[in-house]
Scaffold this active site. Structure first.
Site, mmCIF file in Angstrom:
data_model
loop_
_atom_site.group_PDB
_atom_site.id
_atom_site.type_symbol
_atom_site.label_atom_id
_atom_site.label_comp_id
_atom_site.label_asym_id
_atom_site.label_seq_id
_atom_site.Cartn_x
_atom_site.Cartn_y
_atom_site.Cartn_z
ATOM 1 N N TRP A 358 0.837 -1.865 0.211
ATOM 2 C CA TRP A 358 -0.163 0.032 0.362
ATOM 3 C C TRP A 358 1.196 1.603 -0.051
ATOM 4 O O TRP A 358 0.681 2.455 0.139
ATOM 5 C CB TRP A 358 -0.934 0.104 1.411
ATOM 6 C CG TRP A 358 -0.428 -0.001 2.463
ATOM 7 C CD1 TRP A 358 0.330 -0.905 3.508
ATOM 8 C CD2 TRP A 358 0.130 1.302 3.074
ATOM 9 N NE1 TRP A 358 1.018 -0.548 3.966
ATOM 10 C CE2 TRP A 358 0.759 1.542 4.264
ATOM 11 C CE3 TRP A 358 -0.975 2.832 3.225
ATOM 12 C CZ2 TRP A 358 0.844 1.954 5.511
ATOM 13 C CZ3 TRP A 358 -0.472 3.578 4.833
ATOM 14 C CH2 TRP A 358 -0.241 3.021 5.403
ATOM 15 N N ASP A 359 2.260 0.724 0.617
ATOM 16 C CA ASP A 359 3.311 2.127 0.068
ATOM 17 C C ASP A 359 3.193 2.971 -1.142
ATOM 18 O O ASP A 359 3.321 4.768 -0.958
ATOM 19 C CB ASP A 359 4.195 1.632 0.313
ATOM 20 C CG ASP A 359 4.516 0.767 1.997
ATOM 21 O OD1 ASP A 359 3.989 -0.060 2.226
ATOM 22 O OD2 ASP A 359 5.612 0.788 1.596
ATOM 23 N N GLU A 487 1.264 -0.212 13.326
ATOM 24 C CA GLU A 487 1.869 -1.623 13.012
ATOM 25 C C GLU A 487 2.256 -2.646 14.025
ATOM 26 O O GLU A 487 2.049 -3.910 14.445
ATOM 27 C CB GLU A 487 2.276 -3.145 12.287
ATOM 28 C CG GLU A 487 2.200 -2.975 10.415
ATOM 29 C CD GLU A 487 3.076 -3.234 9.519
ATOM 30 O OE1 GLU A 487 2.626 -2.994 7.961
ATOM 31 O OE2 GLU A 487 4.090 -3.230 9.595
ATOM 32 N N LYS A 592 3.767 2.228 15.884
ATOM 33 C CA LYS A 592 5.278 2.420 14.719
ATOM 34 C C LYS A 592 5.166 3.680 13.681
ATOM 35 O O LYS A 592 6.410 4.393 13.554
ATOM 36 C CB LYS A 592 4.887 1.997 14.413
ATOM 37 C CG LYS A 592 6.512 0.759 13.139
ATOM 38 C CD LYS A 592 5.991 -0.099 12.205
ATOM 39 C CE LYS A 592 6.660 -0.549 11.550
ATOM 40 N NZ LYS A 592 6.625 -1.951 10.891
ATOM 41 N N GLN A 593 4.465 3.455 13.303
ATOM 42 C CA GLN A 593 4.481 5.336 12.539
ATOM 43 C C GLN A 593 3.030 5.661 11.992
ATOM 44 O O GLN A 593 1.804 5.308 13.021
ATOM 45 C CB GLN A 593 4.363 4.775 11.114
ATOM 46 C CG GLN A 593 2.874 3.513 10.914
ATOM 47 C CD GLN A 593 3.452 3.262 9.526
ATOM 48 O OE1 GLN A 593 4.075 1.763 9.020
ATOM 49 N NE2 GLN A 593 3.041 3.544 8.093
#
Length: 756
Positions: A358-359, A487, A592-593
């Site tokens: 999906w990046d 994640e 994480k992000q």
């Protein structure tokens, strides 16, 4: 932080060789041309620790999913990139002994990736007692002829006595994958051919039990050298080698060029047609000089830089970082082949299997919108449209309607072997829908969204409508059992970003269905009952919110965690993904992000300054940025909030993520989809670029350590140059019709070649 390469605006260069840094150097000096790519391996061979890697676009292997348990709907195979036949191999012997930097004493070492020209240079002097021999290597993967790899090696005798030199250009199919596929080998040789000035191998990937295509590759080398003694050898059935030998007098030198044509069955139906094409292309390049081949390659790189370069004055670290980002991004993908996509590691390593994530839609898409022709991003949209059949299968495997686009794929079928990724990280469906919206908003072209895009949106919406459930107790729709963009949280209920994207997708799809023509509407066959259900979900979707903190809650129960900032983690426990158990990470509040902040970044104009500030101030201090995708969006949001120092700090982290090995994980390959981060941070962050109602808006600021920055941007058949100096921003329309833009609330008229 240990830095192994010098800071130079156009070069990634070092004069030091340390075996402990070998893999890191290999990653950083990777080359690619969209068709194929390779790590910065030593072609003469290296007996120490190394990750030899050459990869071909679209060539992969379905490895059987190996788990000690099985769940219904689990992907049957894990698709992984195949390490290609080694076509750069070129062993060298001096006085009968192989050159090996793991063993030889050397001096005057230089390793230099020239990003402006797309060329890798390496040189050193081998010292064996009184014997001193200088070696110089140059190689590039042609962007003018994508099937072409070119190498040149020069050997010079610096000794007082003559030396014997042997060069052994080879093609070797005896290769294996290290991380992927458990050290197995995946090439069966079908045919070899060898002559004095050339050699070839045709090989096919080994059989697999899943009925997916087996790939054939053909590689032919053409050799040019001033060494006269030739011996044709074949060390084994998987390798062809030509040995050139000669005696070099003191100060004398010898040179060898190796040109390799690489073709695959992606372009040729039969072994015969593939072999014929290989020979034909090989004959073609044999007619050109080395200088002509190099010039054709560098001219195209110059054209790319002319259109996309970001020029930063006053900060060489920042300048090198953004150029490294763009160089590696373009080396991976420039939109030339609509069948390909952008893997998180590109052609630089085996991790992530070389597949599509999906990046692409979330991070690569905005950059390619801004620096390439719209056909490039349209190709990325068509890539997903053409894989709808696989997306149907993915949804059906979960017992759901509509289409679930895969988290990881080569052909549209989900092929990742982690439960929390495959089944739970379904926000990617919303990210793909957002890319359709983003393309339409930015380009003004609605021909895709009203036809193919409408089909994609409809099938995604059917998935969301089946995946939600209605909570009678709360009188709202909910989505349980998901993993969001963060994640470090698995199997949570009501991830805000996922729920928001589901709601938005349904709303956007209904809007588009009201615009499609009758023929398209008939083909989509969306009933009034479906539309009513979708609108009800839009109206009653549950979005976790805490009124006291004025924040969107990442998921149910998140605020029950022991909320402590990242600054409370001891330095020797960072990064936590390399020091903590997975259980400890999942129980922690650390992110994480961007997750909530990812969703706010997507729709940055839809939230009030107060909402953006409250959410950023709460979530960013909890974010460890251990995803390479994390710093860029935080930099944009920080800039939007006028947290300029924080925006610059996070720009540095995204632009130099691999150059400075921030997350201690660059040895296994670069973070290609994160290479978009530098451009995003500069253009959306520092320059404040937004598209509102079809008009470009800017709100620029100049980082304190920079004296200026300049970038070029493609927008609706125009090419615009934006320069920001101490005296303010300046704009120039380089091509296209006149355009009105908004700069910090003021209308500015742009006409060609007039600076505004």
């Amino acid at each position: 932080m240990k830095r192994i390469f010098e800071v130079q605006p156009w070069n990634v260069i070092t004069h030091t060789f340390d075996p402990k840094d070998k893999r890191l150097q290999e990653s950083m000096t990777s080359l690619g041309n969209g068709y194929m790519g390779m790590r910065g391996d030593f072609e003469e061979g290296y007996s120490g620790d190394s990750l030899q890697g050459i990869y071909l676009g679209g060539v992969w292997y379905p490895d059987k999913t190996r788990v000690g348990w099985w769940k219904n709907g689990y992907p049957k195979y894990f698709g992984k990139v195949v390490n290609a036949v080694n076509f750069i191999k070129l062993p060298i012997e001096i006085n009968g002994e192989p050159v090996d930097l793991a063993k030889d004493k050397i001096s005057d070492f230089t390793l230099d990736l020239d990003m402006h020209q797309g060329v890798l240079n390496r040189s050193f002097v081998v010292e064996r007692g009184s014997v001193r021999v200088a070696l110089n290597f140059q190689r590039f993967l042609s962007v003018a002829q994508p099937e072409l790899s070119v190498q040149k090696v020069t050997v010079k005798n610096l000794s007082d006595a003559e030396v014997d030199v042997t060069l052994k250009p080879s093609i070797d199919a005896d290769v294996m994958n290290e991380e992927a596929n458990y050290d197995e080998r995946f090439w069966d040789v079908l045919a070899t051919d060898q002559q004095a000035d050339r050699g070839s191998i045709v090989a096919k990937t080994t059989p697999n039990p899943f009925g997916t295509p087996r790939f054939t590759s053909g590689m032919e080398m053409r050799l040019v050298t001033d060494l006269k003694n030739v011996a044709i050898t074949q060390p084994n059935e998987k390798e062809v080698t030509t040995a050139y030998t000669g005696k070099l007098a003191p100060q004398a030198s010898a040179e060898l060029e190796k040109r390799v044509i690489v073709v695959t069955s992606r372009d040729y139906d039969t072994q015969e047609s593939l072999t014929a094409a290989m020979h034909q292309l090989s004959d073609k390049v044999a007619q050109s000089s080395y200088e002509d081949l190099l010039n054709a390659h560098t001219v195209i790189w110059a054209q790319r830089w002319e259109k996309s370069d970001v020029v930063i004055q006053g900060d060489d670290e920042s300048q090198q970082g953004i150029r490294f980002n763009l160089f590696q991004l373009f080396s991976t993908y420039y939109g030339d082949d609509a069948r390909l996509n952008i893997g998180p590691k590109g052609f630089t390593g085996e991790k992530y299997g070389g597949a599509t994530y999906w990046d692409t839609e979330a991070f690569a898409f905005p950059v390619y919108l801004g620096i390439t022709d719209p056909k490039v991003t349209r190709n990325l949209l068509m890539y997903r449209y053409k894989q709808l059949d696989g997306a149907y299968i993915n949804a059906q495997e979960q017992g759901l309607k509509g289409a679930l686009f895969p988290m990881v794929t080569f052909d549209g079928i989900e092929c990742h072997n982690e439960w929390e990724i495959t089944f739970e990280e379904i926000h990617r469906n919303g990210d793909i829908a957002f890319a359709i919206y983003n393309y339409t908003r930015y380009t003004g072209d609605d021909s895709y969204v009203l036809h193919e895009g409408a089909k994609v949106l409809t099938e995604i919406s059917r998935f969301w409508a089946d995946r939600v459930h209605f909570s009678k107790r709360n009188n709202q729709y909910m989505i349980h059992g998901v993993t969001g963009a963060d994640e470090y949280e698995n199997n949570v209920d009501n991830n805000w970003d996922t729920n928001m994207l589901a709601q938005w997708t349904l709303k956007y799809t209904l809007e588009i269905l009201g615009k499609v023509d009758q023929n398209t509407a008939k083909q989509l066959d969306v009933s009034d009952e479906e539309k009513t259900k979708w609108q009800d979900i839009v109206d009653r979707m549950y979005l976790p919110y805490d009124k006291d903190l004025n924040i969107f809650v990442q998921h149910d129960g998140f605020l029950d965690k022991d909320i402590e900032p990242v600054s409370s983690i001891p330095a020797d426990q960072r990064p936590i993904n390399q020091n903590w158990s997975w259980d400890k990470i999942l129980r922690s509040p650390y992110i994480k992000q961007g997750d909530v902040l990812q969703g706010i970044w997507d729709f940055i104009d839809d939230y009030t300054p107060e909402q953006k500030k409250a959410n950023f101030d709460f979530y960013e201090p909890l974010t460890v940025h251990e995803s390479s995708l994390s710093p860029a969006i935080h930099s944009v949001l920080a800039a939007d909030l006028h947290y300029e120092d924080k925006a610059v700090e996070l720009y540095s982290r995204t632009a130099r993520l691999d150059l400075d090995n921030y997350n201690n994980d660059t040895t296994d390959g670069l973070h290609i989809t994160a290479m978009t981060g530098g451009w995003i941070a500069v253009v959306q962050g520092f320059a404040g670029m937004r598209v509102r109602d079809g008009q470009l808006h800017y709100a620029p600021f100049l980082p304190k350590t920079w004296t200026s920055y300049t970038f070029r941007q493609v927008f609706r058949d125009r090419l615009i140059e934006v320069s920001v100096h101490a005296d303010g921003p300046h704009f120039k329309l380089l091509s296209g019709e006149p355009l009105t833009i908004d700069v910090a609330g003021e209308k500015v008229e742009l006409t060609q070649n007039v600076t505004a």
